[in-house]
Design a protein around this motif. Sequence first.
Motif, mmCIF file in Angstrom:
data_model
loop_
_atom_site.group_PDB
_atom_site.id
_atom_site.type_symbol
_atom_site.label_atom_id
_atom_site.label_comp_id
_atom_site.label_asym_id
_atom_site.label_seq_id
_atom_site.Cartn_x
_atom_site.Cartn_y
_atom_site.Cartn_z
ATOM 1 N N PHE A 45 53.856 -34.540 7.256
ATOM 2 C CA PHE A 45 52.496 -34.994 7.500
ATOM 3 C C PHE A 45 51.479 -34.022 6.907
ATOM 4 N N GLU A 46 50.418 -34.611 6.332
ATOM 5 C CA GLU A 46 49.345 -33.794 5.769
ATOM 6 C C GLU A 46 48.297 -33.399 6.804
ATOM 7 N N GLY A 47 48.289 -34.096 7.915
ATOM 8 C CA GLY A 47 47.269 -33.825 8.911
ATOM 9 C C GLY A 47 47.809 -33.857 10.324
ATOM 10 N N PHE A 48 47.098 -33.206 11.206
ATOM 11 C CA PHE A 48 47.442 -33.261 12.620
ATOM 12 C C PHE A 48 46.185 -32.968 13.439
ATOM 13 N N THR A 49 46.220 -33.407 14.690
ATOM 14 C CA THR A 49 45.145 -33.121 15.630
ATOM 15 C C THR A 49 45.711 -32.310 16.782
ATOM 16 N N LEU A 50 45.042 -31.216 17.064
ATOM 17 C CA LEU A 50 45.467 -30.313 18.123
ATOM 18 C C LEU A 50 44.448 -30.402 19.258
ATOM 19 N N ALA A 95 51.161 -39.887 3.751
ATOM 20 C CA ALA A 95 50.818 -40.845 2.698
ATOM 21 C C ALA A 95 52.041 -41.347 1.936
ATOM 22 N N ASP A 96 53.033 -40.483 1.723
ATOM 23 C CA ASP A 96 54.196 -40.914 0.949
ATOM 24 C C ASP A 96 55.398 -41.269 1.821
ATOM 25 N N TYR A 103 52.413 -43.527 -3.849
ATOM 26 C CA TYR A 103 51.075 -43.899 -3.406
ATOM 27 C C TYR A 103 50.925 -45.410 -3.342
ATOM 28 N N LEU A 104 50.225 -45.870 -2.356
ATOM 29 C CA LEU A 104 49.819 -47.264 -2.286
ATOM 30 C C LEU A 104 48.428 -47.352 -2.894
ATOM 31 N N GLU A 105 48.325 -48.005 -4.048
ATOM 32 C CA GLU A 105 47.052 -48.101 -4.748
ATOM 33 C C GLU A 105 46.421 -49.463 -4.493
#
Length: 343
Positions: free
Chosen positions: A210-215, A204-205, A313-315
């Motif tokens: 990264f805040e997320g990942f897919t395994l 996000a920033d 952040y993009l608001e």
Amino acid sequence: MQRPIMLILAFASSLFITNANATNALNDTSKIKANQTRSISSLNKIAPNKPAVIKPTSSATSSVWIYELQSSIYQDIDNDGYYQNLALRLDLDTQQNQSHEVVATFYLQGSNGQIHHLFSSDFFTINSNSTQDSQQFEFQLLSDFTSDYYQIIIEIQDRDQQRLLHADNHDFSALQDIALEGQRFDQDNQLSIYSLRLELDQDADNDGYFEGFTLHLDADSHFQKQTVVADLIIEKQVVYTSRPFTLYGNSSSDQQHFDVLLANGFRPSHYDLSIEIRDASDGYQLHYLQASAWTSLGHVALESRDYIQQNNYLEIEVIQSAGALQWLLIGLLPLIWLKRKKS
């Protein structure tokens, strides 16, 4: 006091696995499992002017060369120094302001001279000296490959089947004397790993963490049917235990997908991930995947949402409605009718 860790994780199974169908060139490719992904770590390329090996044919219309080539081997269950799995990271470059759609074909040559067709990739695009077009190829050798030191050959062709590049063990040490053996010679009594892929998302920033990942995980069982659970481990701490799922032999329809979102507790850093697969009934460990053997699990740039830099952040505000405009139009109908009547 240690900050509590929160983790949001979605779990699903799929009937689809992204494996290219390699053509059978010189041998039976059903003895080899392979897949192709773009390598995220290729974004760290920092020396675009590094000398490269260029071997185009005389009929090639433009030059293509290898900027970076890395090989790694993993999954030696019987600890004899020969491995089932091979990973190759290939970064191709071409002349400035040019791009090419190319296909990579890989061959394996044993000490007896026999050449095996490993894999023909999907077409992918290389753009000049871009840092974002590196490709990762992963192979698993199945039953008929005896324990040997193998040489790797790479051919790069364009859509017109012109050979743009040939590379072998004489050009790169990464293609030389690779200690490999088929799955039958490196037998696991319970299960083996067909493929493992990690995809990062949600930065996000835009700070590179990264805040997320897919395994994506596809395990093969030596039994017709076997029910297991998987533990996701980050820096030696179990953060999630899956619900039981069933493996059906070497089927690809039982692939599992873990969508992970780190809520809090992870400072911006590079983390090593591990996965433990256990029998669902008695908890017995069947397989353990760790960063030292699986490169995609090592040095992963992560942070949890509570460490996102708020000022980046993009608001945006969006007001969406359904029906209000309809009532407004209905209210205007009498005015429209009156206007028409007066005219």
